[in-house]
Motif scaffolding. Sequence first.
Motif, mmCIF file in Angstrom:
data_model
loop_
_atom_site.group_PDB
_atom_site.id
_atom_site.type_symbol
_atom_site.label_atom_id
_atom_site.label_comp_id
_atom_site.label_asym_id
_atom_site.label_seq_id
_atom_site.Cartn_x
_atom_site.Cartn_y
_atom_site.Cartn_z
ATOM 1 N N SER A 98 -7.842 4.333 2.579
ATOM 2 C CA SER A 98 -9.198 3.783 2.578
ATOM 3 C C SER A 98 -9.175 2.259 2.575
ATOM 4 O O SER A 98 -9.967 1.596 3.251
ATOM 5 N N ILE A 99 -8.262 1.671 1.794
ATOM 6 C CA ILE A 99 -8.138 0.209 1.738
ATOM 7 C C ILE A 99 -7.730 -0.329 3.112
ATOM 8 O O ILE A 99 -8.248 -1.350 3.588
ATOM 9 N N LEU A 100 -6.803 0.382 3.754
ATOM 10 C CA LEU A 100 -6.320 -0.053 5.055
ATOM 11 C C LEU A 100 -7.425 0.007 6.104
ATOM 12 O O LEU A 100 -7.520 -0.844 6.993
ATOM 13 N N ALA A 101 -8.309 1.025 5.981
ATOM 14 C CA ALA A 101 -9.371 1.205 6.982
ATOM 15 C C ALA A 101 -10.602 0.344 6.701
ATOM 16 O O ALA A 101 -11.476 0.197 7.554
ATOM 17 N N PHE A 102 -10.725 -0.228 5.501
ATOM 18 C CA PHE A 102 -11.937 -0.959 5.102
ATOM 19 C C PHE A 102 -12.002 -2.316 5.830
ATOM 20 O O PHE A 102 -10.995 -2.985 6.020
ATOM 21 N N ASP A 103 -13.210 -2.723 6.215
ATOM 22 C CA ASP A 103 -13.406 -4.023 6.870
ATOM 23 C C ASP A 103 -13.603 -5.095 5.794
ATOM 24 O O ASP A 103 -14.679 -5.202 5.193
ATOM 25 N N LEU A 130 0.821 -1.221 0.000
ATOM 26 C CA LEU A 130 0.000 0.000 0.000
ATOM 27 C C LEU A 130 0.852 1.267 0.000
ATOM 28 O O LEU A 130 0.318 2.361 -0.112
ATOM 29 N N THR A 131 2.164 1.124 0.131
ATOM 30 C CA THR A 131 3.048 2.289 0.228
ATOM 31 C C THR A 131 2.909 3.178 -1.005
ATOM 32 O O THR A 131 2.945 2.700 -2.136
ATOM 33 N N GLY A 132 2.807 4.491 -0.760
ATOM 34 C CA GLY A 132 2.728 5.450 -1.858
ATOM 35 C C GLY A 132 1.366 5.552 -2.498
ATOM 36 O O GLY A 132 1.210 6.223 -3.514
ATOM 37 N N GLY A 133 0.350 4.895 -1.917
ATOM 38 C CA GLY A 133 -0.971 4.845 -2.549
ATOM 39 C C GLY A 133 -1.880 6.002 -2.233
ATOM 40 O O GLY A 133 -3.021 6.021 -2.684
ATOM 41 N N GLY A 134 -1.451 6.979 -1.440
ATOM 42 C CA GLY A 134 -2.252 8.160 -1.191
ATOM 43 C C GLY A 134 -3.516 7.878 -0.387
ATOM 44 O O GLY A 134 -3.571 6.992 0.467
ATOM 45 N N GLU A 135 -4.579 8.649 -0.649
ATOM 46 C CA GLU A 135 -5.814 8.542 0.117
ATOM 47 C C GLU A 135 -6.478 7.174 -0.071
ATOM 48 O O GLU A 135 -7.080 6.627 0.862
ATOM 49 N N MET A 136 -6.386 6.609 -1.265
ATOM 50 C CA MET A 136 -7.049 5.325 -1.496
ATOM 51 C C MET A 136 -6.361 4.208 -0.708
ATOM 52 O O MET A 136 -7.014 3.274 -0.244
ATOM 53 N N LEU A 189 -2.762 -10.406 -5.986
ATOM 54 C CA LEU A 189 -3.670 -9.290 -5.701
ATOM 55 C C LEU A 189 -2.896 -8.112 -5.122
ATOM 56 O O LEU A 189 -3.124 -6.961 -5.503
ATOM 57 N N ARG A 190 -1.978 -8.400 -4.221
ATOM 58 C CA ARG A 190 -1.181 -7.315 -3.627
ATOM 59 C C ARG A 190 -0.370 -6.576 -4.701
ATOM 60 O O ARG A 190 -0.311 -5.344 -4.728
ATOM 61 N N THR A 191 0.248 -7.346 -5.594
ATOM 62 C CA THR A 191 1.055 -6.725 -6.657
ATOM 63 C C THR A 191 0.189 -5.856 -7.556
ATOM 64 O O THR A 191 0.561 -4.727 -7.924
ATOM 65 N N ALA A 192 -0.976 -6.369 -7.934
ATOM 66 C CA ALA A 192 -1.867 -5.598 -8.813
ATOM 67 C C ALA A 192 -2.334 -4.326 -8.127
ATOM 68 O O ALA A 192 -2.375 -3.247 -8.747
ATOM 69 N N ILE A 193 -2.688 -4.410 -6.839
ATOM 70 C CA ILE A 193 -3.145 -3.216 -6.106
ATOM 71 C C ILE A 193 -2.014 -2.202 -5.997
ATOM 72 O O ILE A 193 -2.214 -0.997 -6.172
ATOM 73 N N ASN A 194 -0.793 -2.655 -5.724
ATOM 74 C CA ASN A 194 0.344 -1.737 -5.628
ATOM 75 C C ASN A 194 0.561 -0.990 -6.937
ATOM 76 O O ASN A 194 0.811 0.215 -6.950
ATOM 77 N N MET A 195 0.431 -1.709 -8.058
ATOM 78 C CA MET A 195 0.603 -1.076 -9.361
ATOM 79 C C MET A 195 -0.480 -0.035 -9.605
ATOM 80 O O MET A 195 -0.215 1.064 -10.097
ATOM 81 N N VAL A 196 -1.708 -0.348 -9.232
ATOM 82 C CA VAL A 196 -2.821 0.586 -9.424
ATOM 83 C C VAL A 196 -2.631 1.824 -8.564
ATOM 84 O O VAL A 196 -2.748 2.960 -9.037
ATOM 85 N N LEU A 197 -2.327 1.634 -7.275
ATOM 86 C CA LEU A 197 -2.231 2.767 -6.354
ATOM 87 C C LEU A 197 -1.109 3.722 -6.731
ATOM 88 O O LEU A 197 -1.228 4.929 -6.541
ATOM 89 N N ASN A 198 -0.009 3.206 -7.255
ATOM 90 C CA ASN A 198 1.145 4.048 -7.546
ATOM 91 C C ASN A 198 1.153 4.592 -8.964
ATOM 92 O O ASN A 198 2.102 5.246 -9.368
ATOM 93 N N SER A 199 0.109 4.317 -9.729
ATOM 94 C CA SER A 199 0.017 4.869 -11.082
ATOM 95 C C SER A 199 -0.553 6.282 -11.030
ATOM 96 O O SER A 199 -1.413 6.593 -10.210
#
Length: 692
Positions: free
Chosen positions: A21-26, A12-18, A42-52
Amino acid sequence: MDIAIKPPLTFLTGGGEMAASILAFDWSNSPVGPIDKWPSSLRTAINMVLNSRFPMFLCWGPEFISFHNDAYTPLLGQKHALGRSFRDIWAEAWETVGPIAERAFAGEGSYFEDLPIVMERHGSLEQTCFSFSYSPVRAESGEVAGILCTVFETTGKVEAIAKLQEKEEALVSLNARLEQQAAAHAADRDRLWKISQDVMAAASLATGRFLTVNPAFTETFGWSSEEATSVPFMDLVYPADKDDVAQKMQVLASGVPLVRYETRVLHKDGSHRWASWSIVPEGELLYGVARDITAEKQQAETLRQTEDALRQAQKMEAVGQLTGGLAHDFNNMLAGVVGHLELMKLKLQLGQLGDFEQRIDAAVAVTDRAASLTHRLLAFSRRQALDPKPVDANSLIASMASLIQGTVGPGIKVRTELQPSLWITLCDANQLESALLNLAINARDAMPGGGTLTIETGNTIIGEAHKRLYPELKPGEYVTVTVTDDGTGMTPDVVARAFDPFYTTKPLGQGTGLGLSMVYGFVKQSGGHITIRSEPGRGAIVHFKLPRHLAEARPTGAANADPNSMPPKGKGTVMIVDDEEQVRSVLIEVLQLQGYTVLEAADAPGALRILDQCSRLDLLVTDIGLPNGMNGRQLAELVRTHWSTVPVLLITGYAETLVTKNSILPPGMHLLTKPFTMNAFAEKVASLTGHG
């Protein structure tokens, strides 16, 4: 917004506000399960999305559970997508995008440009257009587990193109009608002439007068058609522009048209208007169309004044920072000197003389620090007195290898990559040494846990094609020096201010903030160019260029005189010229102790009067900055018209005339920068008079 991420959630590093939100979501009741159980795919794909920096979303699993980055959020309008099914989020558009998503989940990627989609995101349905690509994302097993989408909304572009096409079609239609009307009715041409908002005119090169002008001419410049055609058109040109307009008339007379030629035209009310002319010559006739750009010029001038005011404010801020840092450092140094002197005075009254030598040494050490500070300030301001000579940078760096290694310590490996057949550069070798040491110290501080410091040299040619990258450099050949470390690196805002004087990121008391500014000033003053490239965690690269020296001369490294031993006594006649009486008296006493005959003067005219009665002169020592109309360099050149072989020692703490020339001193002239030790001065005099 950056958040502190701890393992195992570093994706999740560098992913900003989203990312927050992911970290706080249940996620415990979500089809994707708890966050700490997510698969690596899934983690790799999310990291790529958040840092784009491009709008992106990710759908995971057969339920199409959605994730997206901050750049995608504005596309949602009032909707919330995180953790919801993609089918539910865009239910109203599922008929269009659903089949595409299903194909992607089946392993088939796709790309669509300007695809029209009806969607609801602000409370009502709206027609939109998007360019996007759907790509399958595979799990560790190789099966498709999700869909990755990069998307751009192109609604505005599509609408603009449609409007532009409509306008172009309308314009084509209008032109067709005008051509038909012009062919059938000559009066229609007159109507266009009359209704045009642009100035139109026809003139004769032979008579230099307007033949006719349209009504817009009168509306713009105030002159009626009769007034405009009754005088030479040069009478209507703004006086300061007449010479330029006359030259442009010669260009038109040669058959070359003018496009967007800007000049000023006198208004009938006594003011003037800026006009942008396009003029086509046909034989002896000129046909011109002009647009009033006075308002644009006024706006540009207002913007220029605003920018000047901003630059002035920035200069004043920099001056404030500079003077504040200077006052702080000098107050500390003066406190040390005054403290030692007052304590010595008190102990002298008490008859306690035992530690005088140590206290004198301490006071001298503080003054040495002050001298170093002024040298760095002069380097940054590009006003230091340089002594440029041909320098072989490879030899200089090789001779400094052990010094640099000792400076950075055993935990840092020092590598050199020196290009064979390196060109000779013209610079002050001592200042180049100092610059390399400053860069080595900065690199050491950036690698507290150890690392590698690399110093490279090379040859490069700057041509006209590089003008955009190096606008202040003259085309030619340059010697390059690059210092690289693999330390902590710098953020963009730190890089932007790295060369500012007294700017430092080090803790209070561990740096003056003048090291890099001194390097910057030295390189710029030597006619070169310097840059810093750095990113946090990726070290720093300092790269500078120095002009190649083409004249044949023996290259040198830095020559450091040993100030610790007094030279042998010698005899001869030395003229000392300095307007500072305290400095002059000390220099005279030092030379008299060595057995020299010393003549003295406070300015050049006084020195010339004394030398006019002198039969022998073995050395002229003169400050460069002298009063009463003649500086030390001019005095030296005048004296050498009478004593052509007499050596000259120029002493200075500020020598702008030498600095701006940045050239090698003539044979027999030498430079010594204030402040200097008396031993160094005596040794220099002895070597120049043949007694060293």
